[in-house]
Design a protein around this motif. Sequence first.
Motif, mmCIF file in Angstrom:
data_model
loop_
_atom_site.group_PDB
_atom_site.id
_atom_site.type_symbol
_atom_site.label_atom_id
_atom_site.label_comp_id
_atom_site.label_asym_id
_atom_site.label_seq_id
_atom_site.Cartn_x
_atom_site.Cartn_y
_atom_site.Cartn_z
ATOM 1 N N GLY A 1 63.878 49.336 33.336
ATOM 2 C CA GLY A 1 62.481 49.164 32.972
ATOM 3 C C GLY A 1 61.963 47.776 33.284
ATOM 4 N N GLY A 2 62.751 46.751 32.979
ATOM 5 C CA GLY A 2 62.332 45.389 33.268
ATOM 6 C C GLY A 2 62.200 45.127 34.756
ATOM 7 N N GLN A 3 63.134 45.673 35.543
ATOM 8 C CA GLN A 3 63.051 45.514 36.997
ATOM 9 C C GLN A 3 61.835 46.242 37.561
ATOM 10 O OE1 GLN A 3 66.990 47.086 37.798
ATOM 11 N NE2 GLN A 3 67.758 45.054 38.373
ATOM 12 N N ARG A 4 61.551 47.416 37.026
ATOM 13 C CA ARG A 4 60.361 48.147 37.495
ATOM 14 C C ARG A 4 59.088 47.383 37.184
ATOM 15 N NH1 ARG A 4 61.205 54.640 36.474
ATOM 16 N NH2 ARG A 4 63.474 54.651 36.605
ATOM 17 N N GLN A 5 59.058 46.731 36.013
ATOM 18 C CA GLN A 5 57.849 45.985 35.687
ATOM 19 C C GLN A 5 57.710 44.769 36.614
ATOM 20 O OE1 GLN A 5 55.115 46.756 34.756
ATOM 21 N NE2 GLN A 5 54.982 46.600 32.542
ATOM 22 N N ARG A 6 58.811 44.153 36.997
ATOM 23 C CA ARG A 6 58.757 43.078 37.987
ATOM 24 C C ARG A 6 58.188 43.595 39.313
ATOM 25 N NH1 ARG A 6 61.927 38.403 37.238
ATOM 26 N NH2 ARG A 6 62.950 38.332 35.200
ATOM 27 N N ILE A 7 58.618 44.796 39.697
ATOM 28 C CA ILE A 7 58.121 45.401 40.944
ATOM 29 C C ILE A 7 56.633 45.721 40.817
ATOM 30 C CG2 ILE A 7 58.291 47.442 42.421
ATOM 31 C CD1 ILE A 7 61.347 47.458 41.632
ATOM 32 N N ALA A 8 56.208 46.224 39.645
ATOM 33 C CA ALA A 8 54.796 46.515 39.427
ATOM 34 C C ALA A 8 53.958 45.240 39.505
ATOM 35 C CB ALA A 8 54.606 47.198 38.074
ATOM 36 N N ILE A 9 54.485 44.143 38.972
ATOM 37 C CA ILE A 9 53.789 42.860 39.068
ATOM 38 C C ILE A 9 53.722 42.408 40.523
ATOM 39 C CG2 ILE A 9 53.950 40.411 38.472
ATOM 40 C CD1 ILE A 9 55.193 41.341 35.773
ATOM 41 N N ALA A 10 54.826 42.604 41.257
ATOM 42 C CA ALA A 10 54.833 42.246 42.674
ATOM 43 C C ALA A 10 53.762 43.017 43.432
ATOM 44 C CB ALA A 10 56.218 42.523 43.272
ATOM 45 N N ARG A 11 53.637 44.304 43.150
ATOM 46 C CA ARG A 11 52.607 45.118 43.813
ATOM 47 C C ARG A 11 51.210 44.595 43.483
ATOM 48 N NH1 ARG A 11 52.081 51.276 42.076
ATOM 49 N NH2 ARG A 11 51.668 50.203 40.120
ATOM 50 N N ALA A 12 51.004 44.173 42.231
ATOM 51 C CA ALA A 12 49.674 43.704 41.816
ATOM 52 C C ALA A 12 49.284 42.405 42.505
ATOM 53 C CB ALA A 12 49.637 43.528 40.296
ATOM 54 N N VAL A 13 50.254 41.523 42.776
ATOM 55 C CA VAL A 13 49.892 40.191 43.284
ATOM 56 C C VAL A 13 50.160 40.000 44.768
ATOM 57 C CG1 VAL A 13 50.299 39.196 41.011
ATOM 58 C CG2 VAL A 13 52.128 39.112 42.715
ATOM 59 N N ILE A 14 50.784 40.971 45.439
ATOM 60 C CA ILE A 14 51.153 40.770 46.836
ATOM 61 C C ILE A 14 49.934 40.567 47.737
ATOM 62 C CG2 ILE A 14 51.212 43.248 47.435
ATOM 63 C CD1 ILE A 14 53.681 42.575 49.198
ATOM 64 N N GLY A 15 48.817 41.172 47.372
ATOM 65 C CA GLY A 15 47.597 41.024 48.160
ATOM 66 C C GLY A 15 46.798 39.786 47.815
ATOM 67 N N LYS A 16 47.354 38.914 46.970
ATOM 68 C CA LYS A 16 46.720 37.662 46.544
ATOM 69 C C LYS A 16 45.354 37.901 45.900
ATOM 70 C CE LYS A 16 49.214 35.048 50.073
ATOM 71 N NZ LYS A 16 49.134 34.142 51.242
ATOM 72 N N PRO A 17 45.325 38.706 44.829
ATOM 73 C CA PRO A 17 44.056 38.943 44.132
ATOM 74 C C PRO A 17 43.631 37.688 43.378
ATOM 75 C CG PRO A 17 45.845 39.844 42.850
ATOM 76 C CD PRO A 17 46.458 39.343 44.134
ATOM 77 N N ARG A 18 42.417 37.718 42.875
ATOM 78 C CA ARG A 18 41.915 36.578 42.098
ATOM 79 C C ARG A 18 42.033 36.841 40.594
ATOM 80 N NH1 ARG A 18 36.151 35.370 44.395
ATOM 81 N NH2 ARG A 18 36.444 33.415 43.233
ATOM 82 N N LEU A 19 41.979 38.116 40.206
ATOM 83 C CA LEU A 19 42.065 38.493 38.792
ATOM 84 C C LEU A 19 43.065 39.629 38.640
ATOM 85 C CD1 LEU A 19 40.913 38.483 35.810
ATOM 86 C CD2 LEU A 19 39.314 40.251 36.610
ATOM 87 N N VAL A 20 43.949 39.513 37.644
ATOM 88 C CA VAL A 20 44.874 40.595 37.319
ATOM 89 C C VAL A 20 44.673 40.967 35.855
ATOM 90 C CG1 VAL A 20 47.278 41.356 37.186
ATOM 91 C CG2 VAL A 20 46.566 39.791 39.013
ATOM 92 N N VAL A 21 44.407 42.249 35.608
ATOM 93 C CA VAL A 21 44.300 42.779 34.254
ATOM 94 C C VAL A 21 45.679 43.291 33.857
ATOM 95 C CG1 VAL A 21 43.211 44.494 32.758
ATOM 96 C CG2 VAL A 21 41.875 43.407 34.586
ATOM 97 N N CYS A 22 46.261 42.693 32.830
ATOM 98 C CA CYS A 22 47.593 43.088 32.358
ATOM 99 C C CYS A 22 47.430 43.866 31.061
ATOM 100 C CB CYS A 22 48.462 41.855 32.122
ATOM 101 S SG CYS A 22 48.683 40.812 33.579
ATOM 102 N N ASP A 23 47.627 45.178 31.123
ATOM 103 C CA ASP A 23 47.395 46.039 29.963
ATOM 104 C C ASP A 23 48.714 46.342 29.258
ATOM 105 O OD1 ASP A 23 46.416 47.736 28.057
ATOM 106 O OD2 ASP A 23 45.701 49.274 29.428
ATOM 107 N N GLU A 24 49.024 45.598 28.207
ATOM 108 C CA GLU A 24 50.259 45.758 27.439
ATOM 109 C C GLU A 24 51.483 45.768 28.367
ATOM 110 O OE1 GLU A 24 50.559 45.878 24.176
ATOM 111 O OE2 GLU A 24 48.792 46.792 23.273
ATOM 112 N N PRO A 25 51.641 44.773 29.248
ATOM 113 C CA PRO A 25 52.692 44.855 30.267
ATOM 114 C C PRO A 25 54.111 44.692 29.752
ATOM 115 C CG PRO A 25 51.632 42.716 30.347
ATOM 116 C CD PRO A 25 50.858 43.533 29.363
ATOM 117 N N VAL A 26 54.298 44.224 28.512
ATOM 118 C CA VAL A 26 55.664 44.020 28.013
ATOM 119 C C VAL A 26 55.968 44.830 26.757
ATOM 120 C CG1 VAL A 26 55.827 41.706 29.010
ATOM 121 C CG2 VAL A 26 55.031 41.975 26.655
ATOM 122 N N SER A 27 55.026 45.645 26.298
ATOM 123 C CA SER A 27 55.225 46.317 25.011
ATOM 124 C C SER A 27 56.329 47.361 25.043
ATOM 125 C CB SER A 27 53.919 46.956 24.536
ATOM 126 O OG SER A 27 53.527 47.977 25.420
#
Length: 298
Positions: free
Chosen positions: A167-193
Motif C-alpha cells: 500500500g505504501g509503495q502504491r501511494q508513492r507511485i500514485a504521487i509520482a503519477r500526480a507530479v510527473i507532469g510538473k503540475p502547479r497544484l496537487v489536491v491530496c485527499d486523505e493520502p495517508v489515512s
Amino acid sequence: MSSEVSSDVSHAARALLQVLDLKVAFPQGRAKFFHALKGVSLHVGVGETVGLVGESGSGKTTIGRVILGQTPASSGRIVFDGEDITNATRRRRRLLGRDIQVVFQDPYGSLNPSRTIGDTLAEPLIGGGMGSSRADRNEIEARIADILQRVGMPIDTAERYPGQFSGGQRQRIAIARAVIGKPRLVVCDEPVSGLDLSVQAQVLNLLNELQRSMHLSLLFISHDLTVVRHVSHRTVVLYQGEIVEQGDAAQIHEQPQHPYTQALLAAAPVPDPALQRARRAQWRVAREAASTSATAPP
C-alpha cells in the motif's frame, strides 16, 4: 516524522488558488437539500501547503471535488491563477489537468491493475502532448526513471504491475503519477489515512520534499489535525460546511481557539492507555462544546 514544515511562506504570497464564498447543496428528498458547504472561502499561495481538516461529513472532500470539477458548485467561485474555472468546459478541464493533479486516499483503487506502472506514469505526459516522436519517447522514459527515483522506488518498477506492491509503495507511485507532469497544484485527499503510522511518516516526508524541490502548491485534506500539522504551512478547520478556524499550522495545533479544533486534537490517539482515556473524556467535553457553539467563531 520529519521536522515540521516551516511557516516561512508569506500569507501575502500571490494566491494560486482561491475558493470564494463556495456553497454546495445536494438534493435530499422532495424539495429538501443538504447544505454540504455554506459559504467557504480560502486560498492556497504559490509554493504553499494548506491543510484542510475536519471530520467525515464536514465538507472537506466536497471542496476538493469542486476544485477538480467533479462536483458542481451551487454558488461561489473557484479561481485558479486568476482564471475563473468554476464552470470550466470539459475541454478546458482536460487542459487544466496539466496544472492541477490529485492524489486519492485509496492506493489500491487509484491505479489500473491491468497496466504497467510505466504505462500509468506515461499517461499524463502523453496527455500533455508528448509521445509522437522518438525524442518524446526517450524523454518520457527519462522522466519516468527520474520520478521513480525521487519517490524512492527502483527504476524496474516501471515494468511491473500495481498488484506487486504494498500500500505504501502504491501511494508513492500514485504521487509520482500526480507530479510527473510538473503540475502547479496537487489536491491530496486523505493520502495517508489508509496506511500504518510508519508508512504515513514516510509518505508525509516524501510530500514535504517534493513540495520544496518542485515548488508545488498543495491542498492537503485530512481528518487528522496532527498529520496536517506536519505537512502544512497553514491550517483551515472545517466544521459542518463552514470554516471555524484558520491560520498558521503550528499555532493552531499548539493553541487551538475553537472548541471543535480542540476536539479534533483531543481525538488523536496516543500510546498511553491512561492518557488515552483522559483524552477521550476531553474529546467528549470539547465535542459537546463544539456542537453547542455551532460554527460561531472563537
